[in-house]
Design an enzyme around this catalytic site. Structure first.
Site, mmCIF file in Angstrom:
data_model
loop_
_atom_site.group_PDB
_atom_site.id
_atom_site.type_symbol
_atom_site.label_atom_id
_atom_site.label_comp_id
_atom_site.label_asym_id
_atom_site.label_seq_id
_atom_site.Cartn_x
_atom_site.Cartn_y
_atom_site.Cartn_z
ATOM 1 N N HIS A 24 -12.851 -0.988 -44.545
ATOM 2 C CA HIS A 24 -13.300 -2.304 -44.051
ATOM 3 C C HIS A 24 -14.548 -2.710 -44.825
ATOM 4 O O HIS A 24 -15.638 -2.196 -44.583
ATOM 5 C CB HIS A 24 -13.621 -2.226 -42.555
ATOM 6 C CG HIS A 24 -14.050 -3.524 -41.960
ATOM 7 N ND1 HIS A 24 -13.467 -4.049 -40.829
ATOM 8 C CD2 HIS A 24 -14.995 -4.432 -42.319
ATOM 9 C CE1 HIS A 24 -14.042 -5.202 -40.523
ATOM 10 N NE2 HIS A 24 -14.981 -5.460 -41.425
ATOM 11 N N HIS A 26 -16.684 -6.205 -46.894
ATOM 12 C CA HIS A 26 -16.796 -7.605 -47.324
ATOM 13 C C HIS A 26 -17.341 -7.608 -48.744
ATOM 14 O O HIS A 26 -18.485 -7.181 -48.964
ATOM 15 C CB HIS A 26 -17.735 -8.384 -46.399
ATOM 16 C CG HIS A 26 -17.263 -8.400 -44.977
ATOM 17 N ND1 HIS A 26 -16.506 -9.429 -44.468
ATOM 18 C CD2 HIS A 26 -17.403 -7.493 -43.971
ATOM 19 C CE1 HIS A 26 -16.208 -9.158 -43.199
ATOM 20 N NE2 HIS A 26 -16.741 -7.990 -42.882
ATOM 21 N N LYS A 110 -5.889 -9.702 -40.645
ATOM 22 C CA LYS A 110 -7.117 -9.586 -39.854
ATOM 23 C C LYS A 110 -7.215 -10.669 -38.798
ATOM 24 O O LYS A 110 -7.090 -11.855 -39.105
ATOM 25 C CB LYS A 110 -8.320 -9.679 -40.801
ATOM 26 C CG LYS A 110 -9.684 -9.658 -40.123
ATOM 27 C CD LYS A 110 -9.993 -8.301 -39.510
ATOM 28 C CE LYS A 110 -11.249 -8.336 -38.645
ATOM 29 N NZ LYS A 110 -12.465 -8.073 -39.384
ATOM 30 N N HIS A 147 -11.083 -7.793 -35.037
ATOM 31 C CA HIS A 147 -12.487 -7.943 -34.636
ATOM 32 C C HIS A 147 -12.433 -7.999 -33.114
ATOM 33 O O HIS A 147 -12.093 -9.039 -32.536
ATOM 34 C CB HIS A 147 -13.110 -9.208 -35.231
ATOM 35 C CG HIS A 147 -14.565 -9.320 -34.877
ATOM 36 N ND1 HIS A 147 -15.575 -9.162 -35.793
ATOM 37 C CD2 HIS A 147 -15.172 -9.524 -33.680
ATOM 38 C CE1 HIS A 147 -16.743 -9.261 -35.176
ATOM 39 N NE2 HIS A 147 -16.529 -9.495 -33.906
ATOM 40 N N HIS A 185 -14.770 -1.526 -36.659
ATOM 41 C CA HIS A 185 -16.214 -1.361 -36.396
ATOM 42 C C HIS A 185 -16.534 -1.208 -34.908
ATOM 43 O O HIS A 185 -17.245 -2.029 -34.331
ATOM 44 C CB HIS A 185 -17.027 -2.498 -37.012
ATOM 45 C CG HIS A 185 -16.486 -3.895 -36.862
ATOM 46 N ND1 HIS A 185 -16.185 -4.441 -35.648
ATOM 47 C CD2 HIS A 185 -16.190 -4.854 -37.771
ATOM 48 C CE1 HIS A 185 -15.738 -5.678 -35.820
ATOM 49 N NE2 HIS A 185 -15.728 -5.944 -37.115
ATOM 50 N N ASP A 258 -17.930 -1.878 -43.162
ATOM 51 C CA ASP A 258 -18.279 -3.258 -42.795
ATOM 52 C C ASP A 258 -19.521 -3.708 -43.552
ATOM 53 O O ASP A 258 -20.302 -4.529 -43.046
ATOM 54 C CB ASP A 258 -18.469 -3.422 -41.284
ATOM 55 C CG ASP A 258 -18.379 -4.887 -40.854
ATOM 56 O OD1 ASP A 258 -17.898 -5.719 -41.656
ATOM 57 O OD2 ASP A 258 -18.803 -5.199 -39.729
HETATM 58 O O1 DOR Z 1 -21.871 -8.220 -39.037
HETATM 59 C C1 DOR Z 1 -20.839 -8.746 -39.418
HETATM 60 N N1 DOR Z 1 -20.747 -9.380 -40.608
HETATM 61 N N2 DOR Z 1 -19.767 -8.707 -38.613
HETATM 62 C C2 DOR Z 1 -18.658 -9.386 -38.899
HETATM 63 O O2 DOR Z 1 -17.759 -9.343 -38.111
HETATM 64 C C3 DOR Z 1 -18.552 -10.221 -40.111
HETATM 65 C C4 DOR Z 1 -19.500 -9.798 -41.136
HETATM 66 C C5 DOR Z 1 -19.663 -10.848 -42.231
HETATM 67 O O3 DOR Z 1 -18.682 -11.267 -42.793
HETATM 68 O O4 DOR Z 1 -20.810 -11.209 -42.528
HETATM 69 ZN ZN ZN Z 2 -16.348 -6.985 -41.126
#
Ligand code: DOR
Ligand code: ZN
Length: 355
Positions: A24, A26, A110, A147, A185, A258
Protein backbone atom coordinates in the site's frame (compact mmCIF):
# COMPACT_ATOMS: atom_id res chain seq x y z
CA UNK A 1 16.11 -15.04 7.03
CA UNK A 2 19.57 -14.64 8.56
CA UNK A 3 19.89 -12.52 11.67
CA UNK A 4 23.37 -12.36 13.17
CA UNK A 5 23.39 -11.35 16.79
CA UNK A 6 26.34 -9.37 18.05
CA UNK A 7 29.29 -11.73 18.67
CA UNK A 8 31.31 -9.03 20.35
CA UNK A 9 31.04 -5.34 20.99
CA UNK A 10 32.46 -4.48 17.56
CA UNK A 11 30.15 -6.82 15.62
CA UNK A 12 27.29 -5.15 13.74
CA UNK A 13 23.90 -6.81 13.82
CA UNK A 14 22.83 -7.75 10.28
CA UNK A 15 19.48 -8.84 8.98
CA UNK A 16 19.07 -10.43 5.56
CA UNK A 17 15.62 -11.24 4.21
CA UNK A 18 13.87 -12.08 0.98
CA UNK A 19 13.22 -8.78 -0.80
CA UNK A 20 9.98 -7.35 0.57
CA UNK A 21 7.02 -5.67 -1.14
CA UNK A 22 4.96 -2.66 -0.08
CA UNK A 23 1.28 -3.59 -0.31
CA UNK A 24 0.00 0.00 0.00
CA UNK A 25 1.82 3.12 -1.19
CA UNK A 26 1.06 6.55 -2.64
CA UNK A 27 3.57 7.47 -5.34
CA UNK A 28 1.60 10.51 -6.62
CA UNK A 29 2.34 11.77 -10.13
CA UNK A 30 4.39 14.30 -12.09
CA UNK A 31 7.73 15.68 -10.93
CA UNK A 32 7.55 14.19 -7.42
CA UNK A 33 7.76 10.64 -8.89
CA UNK A 34 11.49 11.12 -9.47
CA UNK A 35 12.07 11.28 -5.68
CA UNK A 36 9.48 8.93 -4.24
CA UNK A 37 9.65 6.05 -6.75
CA UNK A 38 13.41 5.47 -6.14
CA UNK A 39 12.87 5.56 -2.34
CA UNK A 40 10.30 2.77 -2.64
CA UNK A 41 12.16 0.82 -5.36
CA UNK A 42 15.38 0.78 -3.31
CA UNK A 43 13.67 -1.37 -0.69
CA UNK A 44 10.76 -3.14 -2.31
CA UNK A 45 10.50 -5.34 -5.40
CA UNK A 46 6.83 -4.52 -5.92
CA UNK A 47 4.25 -2.15 -4.53
CA UNK A 48 0.49 -1.83 -4.65
CA UNK A 49 0.09 1.73 -5.94
CA UNK A 50 -2.89 3.74 -4.71
CA UNK A 51 -5.14 5.34 -7.35
CA UNK A 52 -6.18 8.55 -5.53
CA UNK A 53 -4.61 10.95 -8.00
CA UNK A 54 -6.43 14.07 -9.12
CA UNK A 55 -8.27 13.03 -11.26
CA UNK A 56 -8.37 9.50 -9.84
CA UNK A 57 -7.28 6.37 -11.70
CA UNK A 58 -10.68 4.85 -12.52
CA UNK A 59 -10.06 2.98 -15.79
CA UNK A 60 -7.61 0.26 -16.76
CA UNK A 61 -6.27 2.49 -19.53
CA UNK A 62 -5.51 5.23 -16.95
CA UNK A 63 -3.75 2.70 -14.73
CA UNK A 64 -1.57 1.45 -17.58
CA UNK A 65 -0.56 5.01 -18.51
CA UNK A 66 0.20 5.80 -14.85
CA UNK A 67 2.25 2.60 -14.61
CA UNK A 68 4.36 3.73 -17.56
CA UNK A 69 5.03 7.09 -15.86
CA UNK A 70 6.14 5.28 -12.68
CA UNK A 71 8.48 3.00 -14.63
CA UNK A 72 9.94 6.05 -16.42
CA UNK A 73 10.81 7.53 -13.00
CA UNK A 74 12.95 4.53 -12.01
CA UNK A 75 16.71 5.02 -11.83
CA UNK A 76 18.64 3.25 -14.61
CA UNK A 77 18.98 -0.45 -13.90
CA UNK A 78 16.45 -0.49 -11.04
CA UNK A 79 14.02 -3.39 -10.99
CA UNK A 80 10.64 -2.59 -9.54
CA UNK A 81 7.13 -3.67 -10.46
CA UNK A 82 4.24 -1.31 -9.74
CA UNK A 83 1.08 -3.30 -9.07
CA UNK A 84 -1.74 -1.02 -10.16
CA UNK A 85 -5.15 -0.40 -8.61
CA UNK A 86 -8.37 1.23 -9.75
CA UNK A 87 -10.39 3.78 -7.78
CA UNK A 88 -13.89 2.47 -7.17
CA UNK A 89 -16.80 4.79 -7.93
CA UNK A 90 -20.53 4.25 -8.03
CA UNK A 91 -20.30 4.24 -11.82
CA UNK A 92 -17.48 1.68 -12.14
CA UNK A 93 -18.65 -1.00 -14.58
CA UNK A 94 -18.21 -4.75 -14.22
CA UNK A 95 -16.53 -4.69 -17.65
CA UNK A 96 -13.66 -2.73 -16.03
CA UNK A 97 -13.11 -5.70 -13.73
CA UNK A 98 -12.89 -8.03 -16.71
CA UNK A 99 -10.33 -5.73 -18.34
CA UNK A 100 -8.38 -5.37 -15.10
CA UNK A 101 -8.19 -9.14 -14.76
CA UNK A 102 -7.03 -9.49 -18.38
CA UNK A 103 -4.44 -6.69 -18.07
CA UNK A 104 -2.13 -8.57 -15.70
CA UNK A 105 -1.06 -5.12 -14.42
CA UNK A 106 -4.10 -4.08 -12.38
CA UNK A 107 -4.14 -6.18 -9.21
CA UNK A 108 -6.91 -4.72 -7.06
CA UNK A 109 -9.66 -2.13 -6.74
CA UNK A 110 -9.64 0.47 -3.96
CA UNK A 111 -12.68 1.62 -2.02
CA UNK A 112 -12.62 5.05 -0.43
CA UNK A 113 -15.68 6.36 1.37
CA UNK A 114 -16.54 9.67 -0.32
CA UNK A 115 -14.82 12.54 1.45
CA UNK A 116 -12.80 10.30 3.79
CA UNK A 117 -9.34 11.46 2.76
CA UNK A 118 -7.06 12.89 0.03
CA UNK A 119 -8.84 12.99 -3.35
CA UNK A 120 -11.76 10.92 -2.13
CA UNK A 121 -14.42 13.40 -3.22
CA UNK A 122 -15.41 11.26 -6.23
CA UNK A 123 -15.47 8.04 -4.26
CA UNK A 124 -18.29 5.89 -2.92
CA UNK A 125 -21.27 7.24 -0.98
CA UNK A 126 -23.18 3.98 -0.72
CA UNK A 127 -21.17 0.78 -1.03
CA UNK A 128 -24.30 -1.21 -1.84
CA UNK A 129 -24.47 0.60 -5.18
CA UNK A 130 -21.16 -1.11 -6.01
CA UNK A 131 -22.39 -4.64 -5.23
CA UNK A 132 -22.63 -5.62 -8.96
CA UNK A 133 -18.97 -4.65 -9.41
CA UNK A 134 -18.02 -6.49 -6.23
CA UNK A 135 -19.78 -9.58 -7.59
CA UNK A 136 -17.62 -9.34 -10.73
CA UNK A 137 -14.50 -8.92 -8.57
CA UNK A 138 -15.45 -12.02 -6.62
CA UNK A 139 -15.92 -13.92 -9.90
CA UNK A 140 -12.60 -12.73 -11.38
CA UNK A 141 -10.76 -13.03 -8.05
CA UNK A 142 -9.70 -9.38 -8.00
CA UNK A 143 -9.07 -8.20 -4.41
CA UNK A 144 -10.95 -5.26 -2.88
CA UNK A 145 -8.84 -2.85 -0.81
CA UNK A 146 -10.69 -0.89 1.86
CA UNK A 147 -10.16 2.46 3.43
CA UNK A 148 -12.12 1.22 6.41
CA UNK A 149 -13.64 4.28 7.99
CA UNK A 150 -17.13 5.73 8.04
CA UNK A 151 -17.47 9.42 7.20
CA UNK A 152 -20.67 9.92 9.21
CA UNK A 153 -20.03 13.27 10.93
CA UNK A 154 -21.91 12.12 14.02
CA UNK A 155 -19.27 9.43 14.65
CA UNK A 156 -16.21 10.52 16.63
CA UNK A 157 -13.12 10.65 14.39
CA UNK A 158 -11.29 8.18 16.62
CA UNK A 159 -14.16 5.65 16.31
CA UNK A 160 -14.64 5.72 12.55
CA UNK A 161 -12.68 2.56 11.85
CA UNK A 162 -14.42 0.51 14.55
CA UNK A 163 -17.86 1.62 13.32
CA UNK A 164 -16.93 0.69 9.73
CA UNK A 165 -16.35 -2.92 10.78
CA UNK A 166 -19.89 -3.44 12.00
CA UNK A 167 -21.70 -1.17 9.59
CA UNK A 168 -19.98 -2.13 6.32
CA UNK A 169 -17.33 -4.83 6.58
CA UNK A 170 -19.46 -7.46 8.28
CA UNK A 171 -22.30 -7.25 5.70
CA UNK A 172 -19.73 -7.12 2.89
CA UNK A 173 -17.91 -10.28 3.91
CA UNK A 174 -21.26 -12.04 4.37
CA UNK A 175 -22.53 -10.95 0.94
CA UNK A 176 -19.31 -11.89 -0.89
CA UNK A 177 -17.70 -14.86 0.88
CA UNK A 178 -15.36 -15.52 -2.05
CA UNK A 179 -14.13 -11.92 -2.43
CA UNK A 180 -10.59 -11.33 -1.19
CA UNK A 181 -10.59 -8.20 0.95
CA UNK A 182 -7.70 -6.23 2.46
CA UNK A 183 -8.56 -3.90 5.31
CA UNK A 184 -5.86 -1.28 4.74
CA UNK A 185 -3.73 0.53 7.33
CA UNK A 186 -5.54 -0.84 10.39
CA UNK A 187 -5.24 1.21 13.58
CA UNK A 188 -7.36 -0.46 16.26
CA UNK A 189 -7.59 -3.57 18.42
CA UNK A 190 -11.12 -4.03 17.03
CA UNK A 191 -9.71 -4.41 13.50
CA UNK A 192 -7.05 -6.87 14.64
CA UNK A 193 -9.73 -8.98 16.31
CA UNK A 194 -12.12 -8.69 13.37
CA UNK A 195 -9.46 -9.79 10.87
CA UNK A 196 -8.23 -12.61 13.12
CA UNK A 197 -11.77 -13.92 13.52
CA UNK A 198 -12.61 -13.49 9.83
CA UNK A 199 -12.26 -15.92 6.93
CA UNK A 200 -8.96 -16.56 5.14
CA UNK A 201 -10.17 -14.23 2.36
CA UNK A 202 -9.78 -11.28 4.79
CA UNK A 203 -6.37 -9.74 5.56
CA UNK A 204 -4.96 -6.39 6.68
CA UNK A 205 -1.98 -4.14 6.07
CA UNK A 206 -0.24 -2.26 8.88
CA UNK A 207 1.87 0.87 8.45
CA UNK A 208 5.19 1.57 10.17
CA UNK A 209 3.85 4.82 11.62
CA UNK A 210 0.86 3.15 13.28
CA UNK A 211 3.26 0.58 14.78
CA UNK A 212 5.66 3.24 16.05
CA UNK A 213 3.40 6.08 17.21
CA UNK A 214 0.29 6.56 19.27
CA UNK A 215 -1.95 9.60 19.28
CA UNK A 216 0.20 11.44 21.82
CA UNK A 217 2.61 11.99 18.91
CA UNK A 218 0.02 14.31 17.35
CA UNK A 219 0.19 16.70 20.29
CA UNK A 220 3.75 16.31 21.57
CA UNK A 221 4.48 19.77 22.98
CA UNK A 222 2.26 21.33 20.30
CA UNK A 223 0.32 20.39 17.19
CA UNK A 224 2.39 18.03 14.99
CA UNK A 225 0.99 18.14 11.46
CA UNK A 226 3.62 15.71 10.15
CA UNK A 227 2.09 13.02 12.35
CA UNK A 228 -1.39 13.62 10.95
CA UNK A 229 -2.60 10.73 8.83
CA UNK A 230 -5.84 8.87 8.23
CA UNK A 231 -6.99 6.76 9.88
CA UNK A 232 -5.71 8.80 12.84
CA UNK A 233 -3.10 7.47 15.24
CA UNK A 234 -4.88 5.84 18.17
CA UNK A 235 -4.25 5.19 21.89
CA UNK A 236 -1.21 3.25 23.10
CA UNK A 237 -3.21 0.07 23.78
CA UNK A 238 -4.31 -0.04 20.12
CA UNK A 239 -0.72 0.40 18.99
CA UNK A 240 0.24 -2.55 21.21
CA UNK A 241 -2.46 -4.68 19.54
CA UNK A 242 -1.09 -3.75 16.10
CA UNK A 243 2.46 -4.67 17.13
CA UNK A 244 1.22 -7.99 18.49
CA UNK A 245 -0.62 -8.70 15.21
CA UNK A 246 2.29 -7.74 12.95
CA UNK A 247 4.79 -9.79 14.94
CA UNK A 248 2.43 -12.74 15.53
CA UNK A 249 3.43 -14.61 12.38
CA UNK A 250 -0.22 -14.76 11.27
CA UNK A 251 -0.50 -14.79 7.45
CA UNK A 252 -3.38 -12.29 7.71
CA UNK A 253 -1.18 -9.27 8.40
CA UNK A 254 1.39 -7.79 6.04
CA UNK A 255 3.44 -4.71 5.28
CA UNK A 256 1.79 -1.70 3.69
CA UNK A 257 3.51 1.61 4.42
CA UNK A 258 0.78 3.99 3.28
CA UNK A 259 3.69 6.36 2.62
CA UNK A 260 1.75 9.45 1.50
CA UNK A 261 3.84 12.50 0.58
CA UNK A 262 2.39 15.99 0.72
CA UNK A 263 4.39 19.20 0.21
CA UNK A 264 5.36 20.86 3.49
CA UNK A 265 3.10 23.85 2.83
CA UNK A 266 0.09 21.52 2.48
CA UNK A 267 0.86 19.87 5.84
CA UNK A 268 1.76 23.04 7.76
CA UNK A 269 -1.50 24.77 6.97
CA UNK A 270 -4.71 25.91 8.64
CA UNK A 271 -6.34 22.85 7.04
CA UNK A 272 -3.50 20.39 6.62
CA UNK A 273 -3.48 17.25 4.47
CA UNK A 274 -3.40 13.75 5.96
CA UNK A 275 -0.41 11.59 5.14
CA UNK A 276 3.05 10.69 6.43
CA UNK A 277 6.07 10.18 4.18
CA UNK A 278 7.95 7.02 5.21
CA UNK A 279 9.29 5.61 1.93
CA UNK A 280 12.78 7.02 2.65
CA UNK A 281 13.19 4.59 5.59
CA UNK A 282 10.27 2.22 5.34
CA UNK A 283 11.78 -1.19 6.00
CA UNK A 284 14.26 0.24 8.51
CA UNK A 285 11.36 1.64 10.58
CA UNK A 286 9.58 -1.72 10.60
CA UNK A 287 12.86 -3.35 11.73
CA UNK A 288 12.89 -1.02 14.76
CA UNK A 289 9.39 -2.18 15.70
CA UNK A 290 10.19 -5.88 15.31
CA UNK A 291 13.45 -5.53 17.25
CA UNK A 292 11.70 -3.73 20.10
CA UNK A 293 9.15 -6.59 20.19
CA UNK A 294 11.96 -9.21 20.16
CA UNK A 295 10.51 -10.54 16.92
CA UNK A 296 13.11 -9.78 14.25
CA UNK A 297 12.81 -13.41 13.15
CA UNK A 298 9.17 -12.70 12.13
CA UNK A 299 9.90 -9.61 10.02
CA UNK A 300 10.48 -11.61 6.85
CA UNK A 301 7.08 -13.27 7.09
CA UNK A 302 5.32 -9.92 7.54
CA UNK A 303 7.37 -8.07 4.92
CA UNK A 304 8.14 -10.69 2.28
CA UNK A 305 5.86 -13.76 2.53
CA UNK A 306 2.36 -12.91 3.71
CA UNK A 307 1.59 -10.26 1.08
CA UNK A 308 2.49 -12.28 -2.02
CA UNK A 309 0.81 -15.35 -0.54
CA UNK A 310 -2.45 -13.43 -0.06
CA UNK A 311 -2.28 -11.79 -3.50
CA UNK A 312 -1.36 -15.18 -5.01
CA UNK A 313 1.86 -13.86 -6.51
CA UNK A 314 5.26 -15.53 -6.27
CA UNK A 315 7.52 -14.53 -3.40
CA UNK A 316 10.53 -12.50 -4.55
CA UNK A 317 13.84 -14.13 -5.38
CA UNK A 318 16.42 -11.53 -4.33
CA UNK A 319 17.46 -10.49 -0.83
CA UNK A 320 17.90 -7.28 1.09
CA UNK A 321 20.20 -6.58 4.04
CA UNK A 322 19.83 -4.17 6.94
CA UNK A 323 22.48 -3.41 9.53
CA UNK A 324 21.91 -2.10 13.04
CA UNK A 325 23.60 1.22 12.53
CA UNK A 326 21.91 4.54 13.28
CA UNK A 327 21.71 7.20 10.57
CA UNK A 328 20.26 10.69 10.59
CA UNK A 329 17.19 11.40 8.46
CA UNK A 330 17.35 14.69 6.54
CA UNK A 331 15.16 17.44 7.98
CA UNK A 332 13.61 17.94 4.53
CA UNK A 333 13.64 16.11 1.20
CA UNK A 334 13.39 17.99 -2.10
CA UNK A 335 10.84 16.45 -4.42
CA UNK A 336 9.70 17.86 -7.72
CA UNK A 337 10.15 21.50 -6.75
CA UNK A 338 8.44 20.92 -3.39
CA UNK A 339 9.78 20.04 0.01
CA UNK A 340 8.71 16.97 2.00
CA UNK A 341 9.17 16.56 5.74
CA UNK A 342 9.76 12.82 6.19
CA UNK A 343 8.99 10.80 9.31
CA UNK A 344 11.89 11.20 11.84
CA UNK A 345 13.05 14.40 10.10
CA UNK A 346 16.36 15.44 11.69
CA UNK A 347 16.36 12.37 13.96
CA UNK A 348 17.91 8.92 13.86
CA UNK A 349 16.63 5.64 12.47
CA UNK A 350 18.25 2.61 14.10
CA UNK A 351 18.65 0.35 11.08
CA UNK A 352 20.37 1.12 7.79
CA UNK A 353 19.88 -0.40 4.38
CA UNK A 354 22.97 -1.99 2.79
CA UNK A 355 22.86 -0.93 -0.86
O1 DOR B 1 -3.01 9.62 5.66
C1 DOR B 1 -3.47 9.32 4.57
N1 DOR B 1 -2.99 9.84 3.41
N2 DOR B 1 -4.50 8.47 4.52
C2 DOR B 1 -5.15 8.21 3.39
O2 DOR B 1 -6.09 7.48 3.43
C3 DOR B 1 -4.76 8.87 2.12
C4 DOR B 1 -3.38 9.33 2.15
C5 DOR B 1 -3.08 10.31 1.02
O3 DOR B 1 -3.33 9.99 -0.12
O4 DOR B 1 -2.56 11.39 1.31
ZN1 ZN C 1 -3.27 5.14 1.63
Amino acid sequence: MVADGPRGPAQTKRLTLIRPDDWHVHLRDGAILAQVVPDTARRFARAIVMPNLDPPVCRVADALAYRARILAALPAGARFEPLMTLYLTETTQASEVVQAHASGAVRAIKYYPAGATTNAAHAVRDLRRCYPVLAAMERYDLPLLLHGEVTDPSVDVFDREAVFLERHLLPLTQAFPGLRVVLEHITTRASVEFVNAGPSTLAATITAHHLLLDRNALFDGGLRPHHYCLPLLKRADHRAALVAAATSGSPKFFLGTDSAPHPRHAKESSCGCAGIYTAHAALELYAEVFEEAHALDRLEKFASYNGPDFYRLPRNQGHITLVKEPWRVASTISAGGDVLVPLRAGEDVGWRLVE
